[in-house]
Design a protein around this motif. Structure first.
Motif, PDB file in Angstrom:
ATOM      1  N   ALA A   1       0.826  -1.205   0.000  1.00 25.31           N
ATOM      2  CA  ALA A   1       0.000   0.000   0.000  1.00 25.31           C
ATOM      3  C   ALA A   1       0.861   1.257   0.000  1.00 25.31           C
ATOM      4  O   ALA A   1       0.541   2.247  -0.675  1.00 25.31           O
ATOM      5  CB  ALA A   1      -0.927  -0.006   1.218  1.00 25.31           C
TER       6      ALA A   1
ATOM      7  N   LEU B   1      -2.778   4.837   0.345  1.00 22.08           N
ATOM      8  CA  LEU B   1      -2.292   3.791   1.257  1.00 22.08           C
ATOM      9  C   LEU B   1      -3.424   3.272   2.137  1.00 22.08           C
ATOM     10  O   LEU B   1      -3.620   2.057   2.283  1.00 22.08           O
ATOM     11  CB  LEU B   1      -1.156   4.363   2.115  1.00 22.08           C
ATOM     12  CG  LEU B   1      -0.454   3.416   3.100  1.00 22.08           C
ATOM     13  CD1 LEU B   1       0.963   3.930   3.393  1.00 22.08           C
ATOM     14  CD2 LEU B   1      -1.199   3.278   4.426  1.00 22.08           C
TER      15      LEU B   1
ATOM     16  N   VAL C   1      -6.082   1.145   0.213  1.00 19.10           N
ATOM     17  CA  VAL C   1      -5.619  -0.213  -0.086  1.00 19.10           C
ATOM     18  C   VAL C   1      -5.706  -1.091   1.162  1.00 19.10           C
ATOM     19  O   VAL C   1      -6.181  -2.232   1.112  1.00 19.10           O
ATOM     20  CB  VAL C   1      -4.187  -0.186  -0.646  1.00 19.10           C
ATOM     21  CG1 VAL C   1      -3.643  -1.606  -0.808  1.00 19.10           C
ATOM     22  CG2 VAL C   1      -4.143   0.547  -1.980  1.00 19.10           C
ATOM     23  N   CYS C   2      -5.274  -0.558   2.289  1.00 22.40           N
ATOM     24  CA  CYS C   2      -5.344  -1.326   3.535  1.00 22.40           C
ATOM     25  C   CYS C   2      -6.795  -1.637   3.899  1.00 22.40           C
ATOM     26  O   CYS C   2      -7.119  -2.751   4.324  1.00 22.40           O
ATOM     27  CB  CYS C   2      -4.674  -0.552   4.663  1.00 22.40           C
ATOM     28  SG  CYS C   2      -2.875  -0.387   4.497  1.00 22.40           S
TER      29      CYS C   2
END
Length: 257
Positions: free
Chosen positions: A46, A144, A147-148
């Motif tokens: 990410a 980031l 994506v997580c």
């Protein structure tokens, strides 16, 4: 071996191409923990996706180009296994009402017209939504976190009571492995990532709560449909869940308050 390090390694091996020491024959508890910590296990990938977004924006590339570069990075970092799962799941569910035939279509691995359309639509929604993110460090952080968050739904797909569709493959390892406590932790983490992602993207924090809630709802509905049609979940269904969650999360954050 049921500690957090083992769970992180197992999740990392499932979710990316990053070299990790394998966890051989994981027990259900370790598998369940791996699904709960999946958002943490994917942080390196990410972060790379966020860096690509920042580099594209710094180079003056249009937001849509930056979004496509981010998605390309994620595809390379996962060997496109989630996208493959999305295409196979859509093809299988659309092929026949017969469970055995649907699972056979999913096992073949080739992509039919329905799977192709699903890939185009989902990737298009993801890229177009990413294009609305700020072209700076805040946007990179939002990438980031998104994506997580998309990996945070895996615990919902593998919660207790959801069986495996077949006696082999990834579904057999992780199906029904996450208990009520793990499911609750995963939901809280997903909502927290939603709030943080919304703030990073310059949206109200409540919009982040909606993004996390909608992503969770879409995955719960997808898994329920897979259980009705296929008898349970498989690795393909988990991949489809990740891509559907990412698209939903990004679309909600793309909306202008």
């Amino acid at each position: 071996m049921t500690g957090v390090p083992a769970a992180l390694r197992l999740a990392g091996g499932f979710l990316s191409v990053l070299p990790v020491r394998p966890v051989l024959d994981p027990d259900p508890r370790t598998a369940g923990h791996a699904m709960v910590v999946a958002p943490l296990a994917v942080v390196p990938l990410a972060a790379l996706a966020g860096l690509v977004w920042w580099a594209a924006a710094t180079a003056g590339l249009p937001g849509l180009v930056g979004g496509l570069l981010v998605l390309g990075t994620l595809a390379l970092g996962t060997r496109a296994m989630h996208l493959d799962g999305l295409a196979d799941t859509v093809d299988g569910l659309g092929a026949s009402w017969d469970r055995a035939r649907a699972l056979d279509v999913m096992r073949r691995g080739d992509v039919g017209p329905m799977g192709t359309v699903a890939l185009v639509l989902v990737l298009g929604l993801q890229a177009a939504s990413l294009a609305t993110f700020p072209g700076d460090v805040r946007g990179a952080l939002a990438v980031l976190l998104a994506v997580c968050a998309s990996r945070g739904v895996l615990a919902l797909a593998c919660r207790r009571g959801v069986p495996a569709a077949r006696p082999d493959g990834l579904g057999r390892v992780v199906a029904s492995s996450v208990g009520p406590v793990g499911t609750g932790v995963a939901v809280l983490l997903l909502l927290a990532l939603g709030v943080a992602g919304a703030v990073a993207a310059g949206r109200p924090w409540g919009q982040g709560l909606l993004a996390g809630a909608f992503a969770a709802g879409v995955v719960v509905a997808l898994v329920a449909h897979a259980v009705r049609r296929l008898g349970g979940i498989s690795g393909d269904v988990l991949g489809a869940s990740v891509e559907a969650a990412l698209a939903t999360f990004l679309v909600v954050l793309a909306a202008r308050p």
